[in-house]
Enzyme design. Structure first.
Site, short mmCIF file in Angstrom:
data_model
loop_
_atom_site.label_atom_id
_atom_site.label_comp_id
_atom_site.label_asym_id
_atom_site.label_seq_id
_atom_site.Cartn_x
_atom_site.Cartn_y
_atom_site.Cartn_z
N HIS A 1 -10.39 -6.43 8.70
CA HIS A 1 -11.28 -5.89 7.40
C HIS A 1 -12.66 -5.17 7.24
O HIS A 1 -13.09 -5.81 6.45
CB HIS A 1 -11.09 -7.42 6.47
CG HIS A 1 -9.86 -8.26 5.92
ND1 HIS A 1 -9.05 -8.74 7.36
CD2 HIS A 1 -9.18 -8.37 4.69
CE1 HIS A 1 -7.97 -9.29 6.66
NE2 HIS A 1 -8.13 -8.72 5.33
N GLU B 1 0.67 -1.78 -0.25
CA GLU B 1 0.29 0.57 0.50
C GLU B 1 0.96 1.61 -0.10
O GLU B 1 -0.15 1.71 -0.51
CB GLU B 1 -0.71 -0.31 1.74
CG GLU B 1 -2.65 -0.81 0.88
CD GLU B 1 -1.93 -2.10 1.35
OE1 GLU B 1 -0.63 -2.40 1.83
OE2 GLU B 1 -2.86 -2.89 1.27
#
Lengths: 329, 417
Positions: free
Chosen positions: A129, A60
């Protein structure tokens, strides 16, 4: 008018921008052949080719960092961070780089970068998540933060985000991807910083974001049957915030509930409550009620997850508290 | 150190005032400059600010009339002994201050005694308390605002919100509830005489007008053709910028009177028993009807103002008069008064003097009347001006000269230039 899902509305904004403008391109994990983990970018590789629909390594920091570089060089990249939980890994790039270059360069650089991400509970993805972390970014000067709750809003706002010369963190909610709405072929851009009043009401204003907009609308329906008229306002853009719209609504209704899926503590609603108490103090007839997730990591077990995050019933309960008139506590 | 709060003299000639209500309760922290209580004096009710910071230890005059200089409360440090301070005593501040600087266990009994005294005062002040005597009243900000705007005492309300909080609806209900009483009596008179206690304002009106009646007064009247004044009024109204007050005929009349007073200074006079004071400026009072009665706020140095400025000044004082926000200096210093009942359709009337002023002008409605002309008759807008004069200050011929000038200015406003 074609009926588009929230997912298709995101894809439509990306595709039309890429047809419109060679500077726009997308990158992220598994967004090319696979079409993204949520299927948002399906079919785009075929139309735009691998130069403009780029798969990235699982980093990321690299995804956002390279997006910043491309943006500084004049492109309008849209990068995807698969789950907003993973924004943590790109925090340095977002907070210290993307948000600061324009300021640190005395305006010589600009970073027209859009960071798309999604998250949210409701399908048991577990504690790593399913978080809602939008509030973290609202406190960083230099960033704009968008959280759209309907297909028309997500398309019009993503368009504006792509063409904004500043970095925009663009939140989508996992459970809204299937939501459908009839939309015109042509995209009507929605200005960043403009709230939407979903429903007019007289007694209580619910300021809700993301999934909770729909929970609030359901609660408003139920409250209406009990004789309480509820106005539902979605800020849509968390930074900059359309304070005028919120304050005007509360001055009309005299009561306010803030609602989001993120934890209540330090949630975006805290900021809204502060704005309301300051700017509409003399108009408030009840304390501002807050609706949000309980302060715990999100459980994997579906019943436990359902228990932790807020639903329409929680919003309804908060609405009832603001109009409670029995003299007890 | 403890500071005694004494009833202040807010204007010339003020001897006493009526405390309407305290904006702080005993035990509250008070900051210098914060509104402390509401004081009703001759013709105004105003908030009086604290002159010292500290804790409001004791209120010695919870409400009602008190003479200027009376100790009405004590502000000091938490725990200071104020038992020596009595209501209405003009005790030197030093007495209370002697107790300063001796905190500690030895003072505990005193503190207890003081608390008891404070409670007694609180009880006396708030009988039949609905919301907890002395304690902070739980009320929503909206309820507080509505109560403030409508002059409703929150403490008298029963809160129906969570934890007994007073919410907007409670105040709205209280605001609405006294109203039904009036229609009931109107529809079915019980035959009982209703006694309306005099407000400070009503008492002042009665006293001053009774005084006025003792003056030897005479009246003279003239009619003015308002054709040109009305044209000027139309012109000025058209030229008024958005957001500015539109001049009225009254404003042009004020201008005419102010200019005429400068030319006839004998009319711009005050009776001072052993002399007649001739004043250098026309401080024109405008009689304003308000809910509680009548007030006469003054436009100072009206002769120096343009009509637009007069309109702004008039709009300001009338608005503040109706909002009950006049200050003492708005009412002081008048040298002449205009009373206009034209808007109520009154054709002409005689005003009672506003002593010690030498004259007051009563203005009637503008009415179209047939005026003889060489060709026959013509309808003209006429307005009757009736001047009441204090014969001690002013004689008939002087008054007539003045009134003729006013009439001339109204019939040809250009003469004012």
């Amino acid at each position: 008018m074609p009926e588009l899902s929230y997912r298709e509305a995101v894809r439509d904004a990306l595709s039309q921008a890429m047809r419109n403008d060679e500077d726009v391109f997308i990158m992220g994990e598994d967004i090319a052949e696979m079409g993204g983990s949520m299927g948002v970018t399906q079919g785009m590789l075929e139309e735009f080719g691998p130069d403009r629909v780029r798969n990235t390594p699982i980093s990321e920091m690299a995804i956002v960092g390279s997006g910043i570089g491309a943006a500084i060089q004049g492109m309008r990249p849209v990068v995807e961070v698969m789950y907003e939980d993973f924004l943590t890994i790109s925090m340095e790039q977002i907070v210290n780089q993307a948000a600061k270059h324009r300021y640190m360069s005395g305006g010589q650089l600009k970073v027209p970068l859009t960071i798309r991400t999604q998250g949210g509970a409701g399908w048991s993805p577990g504690a790593q998540h399913a978080q809602q972390v939008e509030a973290w970014f609202v406190g960083v000067p230099g960033l704009k933060v968008v959280f759209a709750s309907t297909p028309s809003d997500v398309r019009g706002l993503l368009w504006s985000a792509i063409y904004d010369d500043n970095p925009v963190i663009f939140f989508e909610h996992r459970t809204l991807y299937g939501l459908k709405e009839e939309l015109a072929e042509e995209i009507e851009p929605i200005p960043i910083g403009q709230a939407r009043v979903h429903r007019q009401g007289e007694d209580v204003t619910v300021v809700a974001t993301g999934r909770l907009v729909h929970e609030a609308l359901a609660a408003a329906e139920e409250a209406g049957q009990q004789g309480v008229s509820v106005e539902v306002v979605d800020p849509r853009t968390l930074q900059p915030l359309d304070e005028d719209a919120i304050v005007a609504s509360v001055k009309k209704t005299n009561r306010c509930v803030v609602a989001h899926e993120a934890v209540t503590r330090m949630g975006f609603g805290a900021e809204v409550a502060a704005v309301v108490q300051h700017q509409a103090f003399d108009w408030l007839d009840a304390p501002v009620e807050r609706v949000g997730a309980k302060f715990t990591p999100l459980p994997f077990a579906p019943v436990m997850e359902e228990y932790v995050v807020p639903h329409a019933t929680d919003v309804l309960e908060a609405i009832q508290k603001t109009v409670q008139r029995d003299g007890s506590s | 150190m403890a500071d005694e709060v004494k009833l202040p003299r807010l204007g010339q000639g003020m001897e006493s005032g009526t405390i309407v209500k305290w904006l702080k309760a005993e035990g509250d922290q008070v900051e210098k400059g914060e509104p402390l209580y509401e004081l009703d004096t001759d013709k105004v009710t105003q908030e009086v600010e604290a002159e010292a910071s500290g804790v409001l230890l004791k209120i010695t005059v919870p409400e009602g009339e008190a003479d200027v200089g009376t100790t009405i409360a004590v502000i000091g440090e938490q725990g200071e002994d104020v038992s020596a301070v009595k209501a209405g005593t003009a005790q030197p501040v030093a007495d209370a201050a002697q107790e300063e600087g001796s905190p500690g266990p030895a003072r505990e009994p005193e503190r207890g005694r003081e608390a008891t005294a404070a409670e007694q005062v609180a009880e006396a002040r708030q009988p039949a308390q609905g919301n907890g005597a002395g304690a902070r009243i739980k009320a929503s900000p909206l309820a507080r605002r509505i109560a403030r705007e409508r002059g409703i005492e929150l403490g008298s309300l029963k809160g129906t919100g969570p934890e007994g909080r007073v919410v907007a609806e409670d105040v709205e209900r209280a605001a609405a509830s006294p109203a039904p009483a009036t229609p009931t009596t109107a529809l079915a008179p019980t035959g009982e005489v209703e006694r309306v206690p005099l407000t400070s304002l009503r008492r002042t009106i009665a006293r001053r007008l009774t005084e006025a009646w003792q003056a030897p007064a005479f009246q003279i009247a003239m009619s003015a053709d308002m054709t040109r004044t009305q044209s000027l009024h139309t012109l000025l109204a058209e030229q008024t910028k958005e957001g500015e007050p539109r001049p009225t005929v009254t404003d042009i009349l004020t201008k005419a009177c102010a200019d005429a007073l400068m030319r006839h200074r004998a009319v711009n006079a005050l009776w001072a028993e052993d002399a007649i004071e001739l004043h250098p400026s026309a401080n024109v009072g405008i009689a304003v009807a308000i809910e509680a009665g009548l007030v006469v706020p003054v436009i100072h140095q009206a002769e120096r103002l343009t009509i637009a400025e007069l309109a702004a000044a008039r709009a300001d004082i009338v608005a503040r008069a109706r909002a009950n926000q006049l200050r003492q200096d708005d009412l002081d210093g008048g040298t002449f008064t205009i009373s206009n009942l034209g808007m109520f359709g009154v054709e002409q009337f005689v005003a009672v003097l506003n002593p010690p002023q030498a004259a007051i002008l009563a203005v009637g409605a503008i009415e179209r009347k047939a005026v003889p002309t060489e060709a026959g008759f013509e309808a003209r807008p006429l307005m009757t001006l009736t001047l009441t004069c204090d014969h001690r200050s002013l004689d008939g011929a002087t008054a007539a000269d003045f009134l003729r000038t006013v009439k001339a200015f109204l019939e040809e406003p250009g003469l004012m230039l």
